[in-house]
Design an enzyme around this catalytic site. Structure first.
Site, PDB file in Angstrom:
ATOM      1  N   ARG A  98      36.839  62.139 104.537  1.00  0.00           N
ATOM      2  CA  ARG A  98      37.373  60.989 105.288  1.00  0.00           C
ATOM      3  C   ARG A  98      36.731  59.944 104.582  1.00  0.00           C
ATOM      4  O   ARG A  98      35.719  59.791 104.667  1.00  0.00           O
ATOM      5  CB  ARG A  98      36.772  61.041 106.671  1.00  0.00           C
ATOM      6  CG  ARG A  98      37.192  59.762 107.402  1.00  0.00           C
ATOM      7  CD  ARG A  98      36.880  59.969 109.029  1.00  0.00           C
ATOM      8  NE  ARG A  98      38.060  60.610 109.533  1.00  0.00           N
ATOM      9  CZ  ARG A  98      38.273  60.665 110.832  1.00  0.00           C
ATOM     10  NH1 ARG A  98      37.635  59.909 111.834  1.00  0.00           N
ATOM     11  NH2 ARG A  98      39.407  61.380 111.329  1.00  0.00           N
ATOM     12  N   ASP A 219      48.403  54.998 119.143  1.00  0.00           N
ATOM     13  CA  ASP A 219      46.988  54.850 118.508  1.00  0.00           C
ATOM     14  C   ASP A 219      46.474  53.564 118.641  1.00  0.00           C
ATOM     15  O   ASP A 219      46.912  52.530 119.317  1.00  0.00           O
ATOM     16  CB  ASP A 219      47.180  55.082 116.844  1.00  0.00           C
ATOM     17  CG  ASP A 219      45.984  55.200 116.098  1.00  0.00           C
ATOM     18  OD1 ASP A 219      45.027  55.523 116.915  1.00  0.00           O
ATOM     19  OD2 ASP A 219      46.000  55.117 114.899  1.00  0.00           O
ATOM     20  N   CYS A 259      46.180  60.231 119.283  1.00  0.00           N
ATOM     21  CA  CYS A 259      45.545  61.007 118.318  1.00  0.00           C
ATOM     22  C   CYS A 259      43.927  60.972 118.730  1.00  0.00           C
ATOM     23  O   CYS A 259      43.169  61.758 118.468  1.00  0.00           O
ATOM     24  CB  CYS A 259      45.439  60.519 117.071  1.00  0.00           C
ATOM     25  SG  CYS A 259      45.105  58.598 116.875  1.00  0.00           S
ATOM     26  N   ARG A 287      44.292  70.109 116.675  1.00  0.00           N
ATOM     27  CA  ARG A 287      43.679  69.973 115.403  1.00  0.00           C
ATOM     28  C   ARG A 287      42.802  71.221 114.710  1.00  0.00           C
ATOM     29  O   ARG A 287      42.836  71.432 113.850  1.00  0.00           O
ATOM     30  CB  ARG A 287      42.533  68.872 115.702  1.00  0.00           C
ATOM     31  CG  ARG A 287      43.096  67.504 116.189  1.00  0.00           C
ATOM     32  CD  ARG A 287      43.990  66.900 114.910  1.00  0.00           C
ATOM     33  NE  ARG A 287      43.226  66.874 113.932  1.00  0.00           N
ATOM     34  CZ  ARG A 287      42.254  65.744 113.483  1.00  0.00           C
ATOM     35  NH1 ARG A 287      42.304  64.849 114.280  1.00  0.00           N
ATOM     36  NH2 ARG A 287      41.568  65.921 112.454  1.00  0.00           N
TER      37      ARG A 287
HETATM   38  N1   CP Z   1      41.841  61.800 115.786  1.00  0.00           N
HETATM   39  C1   CP Z   1      40.851  61.571 115.131  1.00  0.00           C
HETATM   40  O1   CP Z   1      40.940  61.837 113.839  1.00  0.00           O
HETATM   41  O2   CP Z   1      39.757  61.983 115.773  1.00  0.00           O
HETATM   42  P1   CP Z   1      38.377  61.484 115.152  1.00  0.00           P
HETATM   43  O3   CP Z   1      38.344  60.328 114.508  1.00  0.00           O
HETATM   44  O4   CP Z   1      37.553  61.720 116.131  1.00  0.00           O
HETATM   45  O5   CP Z   1      38.205  62.677 113.998  1.00  0.00           O
HETATM   46  N1  NVA Z   2      43.941  54.650 113.148  1.00  0.00           N
HETATM   47  C1  NVA Z   2      42.654  55.089 113.566  1.00  0.00           C
HETATM   48  C2  NVA Z   2      42.676  56.620 113.666  1.00  0.00           C
HETATM   49  C3  NVA Z   2      41.482  57.507 114.203  1.00  0.00           C
HETATM   50  C4  NVA Z   2      41.559  58.649 114.276  1.00  0.00           C
HETATM   51  C5  NVA Z   2      41.750  54.683 112.484  1.00  0.00           C
HETATM   52  O1  NVA Z   2      41.988  54.868 111.277  1.00  0.00           O
HETATM   53  O2  NVA Z   2      40.487  54.333 112.747  1.00  0.00           O
END
Ligand code: CP
Ligand code: NVA
Length: 303
Positions: A98, A219, A259, A287
């Site tokens: 991430r 979102d 999400c 998920r």
């Molecule tokens: N939806 C999602 O990716 O949740 P997290 O940011 O908690 O991983």
């Molecule tokens: N769009 C949001 C999604 C979190 C799961 C972000 O990038 O923070």
């Protein structure tokens, strides 16, 4: 096909591979394809669902996982992304990450893929494919109507919206994206989201966009890393809240999706997210199943 793949977005899978991932997601007792294998999970941003679903899926497949958060490894601060990828490739069979900038995934893969270690995107500023897999899995599980369910995404044209649109397009789901001016995908980019047989279009008025929708998705208005834009964004998105009035304009039996994490009374009213029409907890559980399905695709049925 090599195990060392870059899965940065949904269309890094072919439509056939995408369908296979969804099929494998249904396997509750699959072979331990990660036995004697190890995965590096790198988080430059916070996570609840992605971290837990990734770690549990790896363990369910018999693998080991080492999770590292930003401060521990300091990508680009303590050492470069390339040096991190070269080091991790010596220990692990896959890097899941991430990242703040999508470019970091490229920098990892440039070094790790030639060493036989693939990279899976666990959310970047551009895309969130592992979320979109779970979302389409959820729609397919719950939808019993005709061939092409209608999904309306209301809110920011962001990483989640983009991967969701591609995944839905692969699955033949009709997608309408409704965002305020200045927060929309431009037309050439929107056309690129039409990767499959479902049509992706945009309609700026949310009240028009939700007409006939079977699923309404939203979102956060302020994504991770955009905190300095909070005030401007809350103003821009104020008429894009998914509330009971908006749900009432959609098709009969419309379901609500998010999400997560969610902000009640901002992008969604509490009475909608906490209603019987909300399927957010099914999405969240999926998920895990879809992440396991993706890992099965990468390590079991690579071809
Ligand atoms: N939806 C999602 O990716 O949740 P997290 O940011 O908690 O991983
Ligand atoms: N769009 C949001 C999604 C979190 C799961 C972000 O990038 O923070």
């Amino acid at each position: 096909m090599s195990l060392a793949r870059r899965i940065f977005d949904i269309d890094d899978l072919t439509p056939e591979e995408f369908a296979e991932v969804l099929e494998f997601s249904a396997l509750r007792n699959p072979p331990k394809v990660l036995s004697n294998k190890s995965v590096a999970a790198v988080f430059e941003k916070p996570s609840l669902r992605t971290r837990n679903s990734t770690e549990v899926a790896i363990r369910q497949l018999g693998g080991g996982v080492t999770t590292m958060v930003d401060q521990e490894i300091g990508i680009g601060v303590r050492e470069s992304a390339s040096d991190i990828a070269a080091t991790l490739s010596g220990y692990h069979d896959l890097i899941c990450a991430r990242v703040k900038s999508h470019q970091t995934l490229e920098n990892f893969a440039l070094v790790s893929v030639p060493r036989g270690v693939g990279v899976v995107n666990l959310l970047s500023d551009q895309s969130h494919p592992v979320q979109a897999l779970a979302d389409v899995l959820t729609i397919k599980q719950l939808w019993s109507g005709g061939d092409h369910p209608k999904l309306t995404y209301v809110g920011d044209s962001n990483n989640v919206a983009s991967s969701l649109a591609k995944a839905a397009s692969y699955a033949g789901i009709e997608v309408t994206i409704s965002s305020p001016e200045g927060y929309e995908f431009d037309d050439p980019f929107l056309a690129e989201l039409n990767v499959g047989e479902g049509v992706v279009k945009k309609v700026s008025d949310p009240k028009v966009a939700v007409k006939g929708a079977n699923f309404i998705y939203t979102d956060v208005w302020v994504s991770m890393g955009q905190e300095d834009q909070t005030e401007t964004r809350l103003k821009a998105f104020s008429s894009y809240q998914v509330n009971s009035e908006l749900m009432g304009l959609a098709g009969d039996g419309v379901k609500f999706m998010h999400c997560l994490p969610a902000h009640r009374e901002l992008e969604v009213s509490a009475d909608v997210i906490d209603s019987k029409d909300s399927i957010v907890w099914i999405q969240a559980e999926n998920r895990l199943h879809s992440m396991r399905g993706l890992l099965l695709k990468l390590f079991w049925k690579a071809n």
